[in-house]
Scaffold this motif. Structure first.
Motif, PDB file in Angstrom:
ATOM      1  N   ASP A  23       0.825  -1.219   0.000  1.00 26.53           N
ATOM      2  CA  ASP A  23       0.000   0.000   0.000  1.00 26.53           C
ATOM      3  C   ASP A  23       0.858   1.268   0.000  1.00 26.53           C
ATOM      4  OD1 ASP A  23      -2.251  -1.578   0.005  1.00 26.53           O
ATOM      5  OD2 ASP A  23      -2.777  -1.190   2.105  1.00 26.53           O
ATOM      6  N   ALA A  24       2.085   1.156   0.524  1.00 21.32           N
ATOM      7  CA  ALA A  24       3.005   2.295   0.550  1.00 21.32           C
ATOM      8  C   ALA A  24       3.778   2.429  -0.765  1.00 21.32           C
ATOM      9  CB  ALA A  24       3.978   2.147   1.718  1.00 21.32           C
ATOM     10  N   GLY A  25       3.517   1.529  -1.709  1.00 19.40           N
ATOM     11  CA  GLY A  25       4.119   1.636  -3.027  1.00 19.40           C
ATOM     12  C   GLY A  25       5.319   0.758  -3.290  1.00 19.40           C
ATOM     13  N   PHE A  26       5.639  -0.139  -2.370  1.00 21.50           N
ATOM     14  CA  PHE A  26       6.773  -1.042  -2.567  1.00 21.50           C
ATOM     15  C   PHE A  26       6.337  -2.312  -3.276  1.00 21.50           C
ATOM     16  CE2 PHE A  26       7.941   1.468   1.161  1.00 21.50           C
ATOM     17  CZ  PHE A  26       9.222   1.875   0.812  1.00 21.50           C
ATOM     18  N   GLY A  27       7.242  -2.889  -4.038  1.00 23.48           N
ATOM     19  CA  GLY A  27       7.038  -4.226  -4.572  1.00 23.48           C
ATOM     20  C   GLY A  27       7.363  -5.205  -3.461  1.00 23.48           C
ATOM     21  N   VAL A  28       6.541  -6.230  -3.285  1.00 23.99           N
ATOM     22  CA  VAL A  28       6.715  -7.143  -2.156  1.00 23.99           C
ATOM     23  C   VAL A  28       6.734  -8.585  -2.642  1.00 23.99           C
ATOM     24  CG1 VAL A  28       5.770  -7.920   0.046  1.00 23.99           C
ATOM     25  CG2 VAL A  28       5.535  -5.533  -0.615  1.00 23.99           C
ATOM     26  N   CYS A  29       7.632  -9.354  -2.057  1.00 26.93           N
ATOM     27  CA  CYS A  29       7.735 -10.790  -2.274  1.00 26.93           C
ATOM     28  C   CYS A  29       7.699 -11.420  -0.884  1.00 26.93           C
ATOM     29  CB  CYS A  29       9.051 -11.066  -2.983  1.00 26.93           C
ATOM     30  SG  CYS A  29       9.307 -12.751  -3.515  1.00 26.93           S
ATOM     31  N   GLU A  30       7.095 -12.594  -0.757  1.00 24.44           N
ATOM     32  CA  GLU A  30       6.965 -13.234   0.558  1.00 24.44           C
ATOM     33  C   GLU A  30       7.634 -14.600   0.588  1.00 24.44           C
ATOM     34  OE1 GLU A  30       2.933 -13.542   1.932  1.00 24.44           O
ATOM     35  OE2 GLU A  30       2.423 -11.543   1.222  1.00 24.44           O
ATOM     36  N   ALA A  31       8.094 -14.977   1.784  1.00 24.29           N
ATOM     37  CA  ALA A  31       8.639 -16.310   2.026  1.00 24.29           C
ATOM     38  C   ALA A  31       8.250 -16.746   3.429  1.00 24.29           C
ATOM     39  CB  ALA A  31      10.155 -16.311   1.876  1.00 24.29           C
ATOM     40  N   ALA A  32       8.013 -18.049   3.593  1.00 26.57           N
ATOM     41  CA  ALA A  32       7.546 -18.591   4.871  1.00 26.57           C
ATOM     42  C   ALA A  32       8.669 -18.996   5.809  1.00 26.57           C
ATOM     43  CB  ALA A  32       6.622 -19.784   4.624  1.00 26.57           C
ATOM     44  N   ASP A  33       9.887 -19.155   5.295  1.00 23.00           N
ATOM     45  CA  ASP A  33      11.023 -19.507   6.148  1.00 23.00           C
ATOM     46  C   ASP A  33      12.318 -19.153   5.424  1.00 23.00           C
ATOM     47  OD1 ASP A  33      11.865 -21.753   4.478  1.00 23.00           O
ATOM     48  OD2 ASP A  33      10.246 -22.908   5.375  1.00 23.00           O
ATOM     49  N   GLY A  34      13.431 -19.353   6.086  1.00 24.12           N
ATOM     50  CA  GLY A  34      14.723 -18.982   5.525  1.00 24.12           C
ATOM     51  C   GLY A  34      15.076 -19.716   4.249  1.00 24.12           C
ATOM     52  N   ARG A  35      14.747 -20.992   4.178  1.00 22.83           N
ATOM     53  CA  ARG A  35      15.053 -21.753   2.959  1.00 22.83           C
ATOM     54  C   ARG A  35      14.277 -21.221   1.772  1.00 22.83           C
ATOM     55  NH1 ARG A  35      14.825 -28.013   4.748  1.00 22.83           N
ATOM     56  NH2 ARG A  35      12.817 -27.284   5.473  1.00 22.83           N
ATOM     57  N   ASP A  36      12.993 -20.965   2.000  1.00 22.65           N
ATOM     58  CA  ASP A  36      12.152 -20.400   0.946  1.00 22.65           C
ATOM     59  C   ASP A  36      12.667 -19.014   0.551  1.00 22.65           C
ATOM     60  OD1 ASP A  36       9.969 -20.184  -0.832  1.00 22.65           O
ATOM     61  OD2 ASP A  36       8.682 -19.315   0.718  1.00 22.65           O
ATOM     62  N   ALA A  37      13.123 -18.239   1.522  1.00 27.97           N
ATOM     63  CA  ALA A  37      13.646 -16.904   1.256  1.00 27.97           C
ATOM     64  C   ALA A  37      14.897 -16.960   0.376  1.00 27.97           C
ATOM     65  CB  ALA A  37      13.953 -16.187   2.565  1.00 27.97           C
ATOM     66  N   LEU A  38      15.780 -17.915   0.620  1.00 25.45           N
ATOM     67  CA  LEU A  38      16.975 -18.046  -0.214  1.00 25.45           C
ATOM     68  C   LEU A  38      16.597 -18.348  -1.659  1.00 25.45           C
ATOM     69  CD1 LEU A  38      19.416 -20.012   2.130  1.00 25.45           C
ATOM     70  CD2 LEU A  38      19.529 -17.592   1.463  1.00 25.45           C
ATOM     71  N   LEU A  39      15.580 -19.175  -1.856  1.00 24.72           N
ATOM     72  CA  LEU A  39      15.104 -19.460  -3.210  1.00 24.72           C
ATOM     73  C   LEU A  39      14.543 -18.204  -3.874  1.00 24.72           C
ATOM     74  CD1 LEU A  39      13.331 -22.898  -2.631  1.00 24.72           C
ATOM     75  CD2 LEU A  39      15.523 -22.481  -3.774  1.00 24.72           C
ATOM     76  N   LYS A  40      13.803 -17.406  -3.109  1.00 27.52           N
ATOM     77  CA  LYS A  40      13.242 -16.158  -3.646  1.00 27.52           C
ATOM     78  C   LYS A  40      14.355 -15.181  -4.025  1.00 27.52           C
ATOM     79  CE  LYS A  40       9.014 -17.412  -2.999  1.00 27.52           C
ATOM     80  NZ  LYS A  40       7.720 -16.938  -2.726  1.00 27.52           N
ATOM     81  N   LEU A  41      15.436 -15.152  -3.235  1.00 18.97           N
ATOM     82  CA  LEU A  41      16.565 -14.273  -3.547  1.00 18.97           C
ATOM     83  C   LEU A  41      17.218 -14.660  -4.870  1.00 18.97           C
ATOM     84  CD1 LEU A  41      18.404 -13.740  -0.144  1.00 18.97           C
ATOM     85  CD2 LEU A  41      17.132 -12.045  -1.461  1.00 18.97           C
ATOM     86  N   GLU A  42      17.252 -15.954  -5.154  1.00 18.42           N
ATOM     87  CA  GLU A  42      17.856 -16.425  -6.402  1.00 18.42           C
ATOM     88  C   GLU A  42      17.025 -16.027  -7.613  1.00 18.42           C
ATOM     89  OE1 GLU A  42      18.368 -20.639  -6.191  1.00 18.42           O
ATOM     90  OE2 GLU A  42      19.810 -20.524  -4.547  1.00 18.42           O
ATOM     91  N   LYS A  43      15.705 -15.944  -7.453  1.00 18.97           N
ATOM     92  CA  LYS A  43      14.798 -15.724  -8.584  1.00 18.97           C
ATOM     93  C   LYS A  43      14.339 -14.279  -8.741  1.00 18.97           C
ATOM     94  CE  LYS A  43      13.082 -20.417  -8.318  1.00 18.97           C
ATOM     95  NZ  LYS A  43      11.942 -21.285  -8.143  1.00 18.97           N
ATOM     96  N   ASN A  44      14.568 -13.436  -7.737  1.00 20.73           N
ATOM     97  CA  ASN A  44      14.068 -12.059  -7.760  1.00 20.73           C
ATOM     98  C   ASN A  44      15.174 -11.083  -7.391  1.00 20.73           C
ATOM     99  OD1 ASN A  44      10.926 -12.465  -7.878  1.00 20.73           O
ATOM    100  ND2 ASN A  44      11.662 -13.908  -6.336  1.00 20.73           N
TER     101      ASN A  44
END
Length: 67
Positions: A23-44
């Motif tokens: 709502d503040a204008g940022f693009g947002v990506c979500e992850a449920a845990d650290g492992r999922d977050a590392l995967l998101k970092l690789e793809k985004n």
């Protein structure tokens, strides 16, 4: 636009923080845990990570060490 990764195992908190940032204008990506977050970092292209400290599988400190 900055892209923010919100990492939290509590879906309600993750959704709330993501909604507020979106709502503040940022693009947002979500992850449920650290492992999922590392995967998101690789793809985004992520500019900022907001990470819960205690999560299953990989806590925030291990996530930061591996990111």
């Amino acid at each position: 636009m900055n892209k923010i990764l919100v990492v939290d195992d509590d879906a309600n908190i993750r959704r709330l923080v993501s909604t507020l940032l979106s709502d503040a204008g940022f693009g947002v990506c979500e992850a449920a845990d650290g492992r999922d977050a590392l995967l998101k970092l690789e793809k985004n292209k992520i500019d900022i990570c907001i990470v819960d400290i205690m999560m299953p599988h990989m806590d925030s400190l291990d996530f930061c060490r591996n990111a």
